[in-house]
Write an enzyme that holds these catalytic residues in place. Structure first.
Site, PDB file in Angstrom:
ATOM      1  N   HIS A 185       7.625   9.237  -0.078  1.00 47.47           N
ATOM      2  CA  HIS A 185       6.332   9.090  -0.745  1.00 47.47           C
ATOM      3  C   HIS A 185       5.246   9.477   0.256  1.00 47.47           C
ATOM      4  O   HIS A 185       5.287   9.075   1.415  1.00 47.47           O
ATOM      5  CB  HIS A 185       6.098   7.636  -1.212  1.00 47.47           C
TER       6      HIS A 185
ATOM      7  N   ASP B 154       2.763  -0.974 -13.988  1.00 50.29           N
ATOM      8  CA  ASP B 154       1.921  -0.244 -13.035  1.00 50.29           C
ATOM      9  C   ASP B 154       0.872   0.587 -13.767  1.00 50.29           C
ATOM     10  O   ASP B 154      -0.269   0.688 -13.325  1.00 50.29           O
ATOM     11  CB  ASP B 154       2.780   0.660 -12.141  1.00 50.29           C
TER      12      ASP B 154
ATOM     13  N   ARG C 157      -7.355  -1.056 -12.551  1.00 52.39           N
ATOM     14  CA  ARG C 157      -7.923  -0.950 -11.194  1.00 52.39           C
ATOM     15  C   ARG C 157      -8.958   0.158 -11.156  1.00 52.39           C
ATOM     16  O   ARG C 157     -10.006   0.032 -10.517  1.00 52.39           O
ATOM     17  CB  ARG C 157      -6.798  -0.654 -10.191  1.00 52.39           C
TER      18      ARG C 157
ATOM     19  N   SER D 182       2.062  -1.139  -6.300  1.00 51.07           N
ATOM     20  CA  SER D 182       2.105   0.019  -7.188  1.00 51.07           C
ATOM     21  C   SER D 182       3.080   1.071  -6.657  1.00 51.07           C
ATOM     22  O   SER D 182       3.962   1.556  -7.376  1.00 51.07           O
ATOM     23  CB  SER D 182       0.687   0.594  -7.318  1.00 51.07           C
TER      24      SER D 182
ATOM     25  N   LYS E 214       7.640   1.468  -7.950  1.00 56.50           N
ATOM     26  CA  LYS E 214       8.239   2.678  -8.511  1.00 56.50           C
ATOM     27  C   LYS E 214       9.413   3.131  -7.649  1.00 56.50           C
ATOM     28  O   LYS E 214      10.399   3.666  -8.155  1.00 56.50           O
ATOM     29  CB  LYS E 214       7.174   3.772  -8.651  1.00 56.50           C
TER      30      LYS E 214
HETATM   31  N1  IUR Z   1      -0.299   5.940  -5.648  1.00 54.83           N
HETATM   32  C1  IUR Z   1       0.288   4.966  -6.370  1.00 54.83           C
HETATM   33  O1  IUR Z   1       1.402   5.134  -6.843  1.00 54.83           O
HETATM   34  N2  IUR Z   1      -0.364   3.812  -6.558  1.00 54.83           N
HETATM   35  C2  IUR Z   1      -1.589   3.574  -6.052  1.00 54.83           C
HETATM   36  O2  IUR Z   1      -2.135   2.507  -6.252  1.00 54.83           O
HETATM   37  C3  IUR Z   1      -2.182   4.601  -5.291  1.00 54.83           C
HETATM   38  C4  IUR Z   1      -1.538   5.770  -5.108  1.00 54.83           C
HETATM   39  I1  IUR Z   1      -4.069   4.310  -4.532  1.00 54.83           I
END
Ligand code: IUR
Length: 472
Positions: A97, A176, A183, A198, A202
């Site tokens: 990521h 999410d 948010r 968040s 995932k």
């Molecule tokens: N990428 C994500 O997957 N979640 C987030 O809250 C952010 C970036 I900022």
């Protein structure tokens, strides 16, 4: 609260959302049951939007401790389905990521290189928004490429190829999506525990064995300072390791674009150069280091350094390129394109190609990524809002490198565009992105500035550290 919600034999209906908000408002830690109740009430629609907004703001202002952040992540995972893999792949499932950068095409060579080393890579990626590019947008500049595979199709591709790069399915961590949208409109995006939950929920739902995080800092990154990036990295690594994913974070600089190309189709060509064993040094550095760590974390290399050597070898011998081509074919690209794609392929064309000239003789001190990305986005390379369409062929190629001596009048950037046209104010913005200094030519600093891993891993890693002072 009328309905009874029982999870794991535990009745969480006794909690009132208003009490949970009040507790967090006072800065007190929430219990696992309270966090579970919030996520359940979000999913059943029992929690009102205003309550969720208030709770998100209380979390943004008062924070969450590592235990709460881990629990929130875990509960968000249970809001949807998780990916399941054959038993014999346990230990081999890896992903990456990145917090987002300019010219960041690292995933394109990394996923197939890892597959060529025997890993299984169910990479779930996103699209670009704002100034940062998205891996799926880059891949979609290849005609026919589809990122819409369901879990069964992912499984099939992992069996036959070893890697896939797909979009987020609706069933994976639906909480999410709800939290993120809230948010976005309640000024709570930049909350460390909410970002952590968040991102990591995932990844946990992908059922991974190991994860590499590229947490960027700098003028074109989400975190402007290295301290902020490290803070986020510690939080992400802590949750990953607590939830059974061996996680390492690279802390990398994001002041200047990665590689020489910015823009979707140009970046695919540059990724192909890397897959052919060449390509810009900083792109190779990021691919080797991320891949090296993942191979070490999942036990396919004895050290990060041995892992890097393995990745270098599959880039050199063409096996990573073969995996990339097979992945494209499995994801919808016609065989005659997928089987022959290379860095000399032509992917799209623009009606205008324009070079800008160096305005004074000296050394290239810095090429600022952010203004370049902003100009290219305005020309259609990226999106301002999620529904915008993009022009994959828009982009720029840097013709000079940081640290290099340049003469006034030499071309330094080539811009590819259609409509809208490049304006004088854009030309000025681009010229301001080129910082010329009077210092002597120099070798640019590495991208990777620090490594964050869990203490246990850091101790094991102690024997293998090559670059002094890197482990935090
Ligand atoms: N990428 C994500 O997957 N979640 C987030 O809250 C952010 C970036 I900022």
């Amino acid at each position: 609260m009328s309905s009874i919600s029982v999870n794991g034999g535990e009745d969480v209906s006794q909690f009132r959302i208003a009490d949970v908000i009040a507790k967090k408002r006072e800065g007190l830690p929430l219990s696992p049951q309270e966090i579970r109740h919030v996520v359940e009430a979000t999913m059943t629609g029992q929690a009102q939007d205003c309550q969720l907004g208030a709770l998100l703001m209380a979390i943004r202002l008062k924070g969450m401790n590592p235990e709460e952040t881990m629990t929130l992540t875990k509960e968000m995972v249970t809001s949807g389905s998780v990916l399941n893999w054959p038993e014999e792949w346990s230990g081999l499932l890896v992903d990456k990521h990145s917090t987002g950068g300019v010219g960041d095409k690292v995933s394109l060579p990394l996923a197939p290189a890892l597959a060529a080393c025997g890993c299984k890579v169910p990479m779930i990626s996103g699209r670009g928004l704002g100034h940062t590019g998205g891996t799926l947008d880059k891949l979609e500049s290849i005609p026919g490429f589809s990122s819409q595979q369901n879990p069964e199709q992912m499984l099939e591709i992992l069996h036959s190829v070893g890697c896939c790069i797909v979009g987020q399915s609706k069933n994976l961590v639906p909480a999410d999506k709800i939290f993120y949208e809230m948010r976005d409109v309640t000024a709570t995006v930049d909350s460390l525990p909410l970002i952590t939950a968040s991102i990591m929920s995932k990844k946990v739902a992908e059922n991974l064995s190991a994860l590499i995080l590229d947490v960027k800092f700098g003028a074109a990154a989400q975190s402007p300072t290295i301290e902020e990036a490290k803070h986020l990295a510690h939080s992400l690594v802590n949750v990953g390791d607590s939830l059974g994913i061996s996680t390492v974070a690279l802390i990398t600089n994001m002041d200047s674009p990665i590689g020489r190309c910015v823009g979707n189709s140009l970046e695919v060509i540059e990724a192909l150069e890397c897959l052919e064993g060449h390509g810009p040094e900083d792109l190779r550095e990021l691919v080797l280091r991320a891949g090296g760590y993942l191979l070490w974390l999942c036990g396919r290399a004895e050290s990060e350094i041995q892992g890097e050597e393995k990745i270098a070898s599959v880039l050199r011998d063409g096996s990573a390129l073969q995996c990339f081509r097979k992945m494209l074919e499995a994801q919808g690209v016609k065989p005659d394109i997928a089987r022959t794609i290379s860095s000399s392929s032509k992917l799209g064309k623009t009606s205008h190609i324009e070079e800008l000239k160096v305005y004074k003789t000296g050394t290239v001190g810095l090429i600022q990524a952010r203004p370049i990305a902003d100009v290219l986005n305005a020309l259609g390379a990226g999106r301002k809002k999620a529904t915008d369409t993009i022009n994959h062929s828009v982009g720029a190629e840097l013709l000079v490198r940081e640290g290099q001596h340049v003469e006034k009048g030499a071309p330094w950037i080539r811009v590819y565009y259609d409509e809208p046209l490049l304006q004088d104010k854009d030309r000025q913005t681009l010229q301001n992105a080129l910082c010329i200094s009077e210092q002597p030519p120099f070798i640019p600093a590495p991208r990777v500035r620090d490594i964050i891993c869990a203490q246990r891993k850091a101790a094991e890693h102690g024997d293998t550290v090559r670059r002094q002072g890197e482990i935090s």
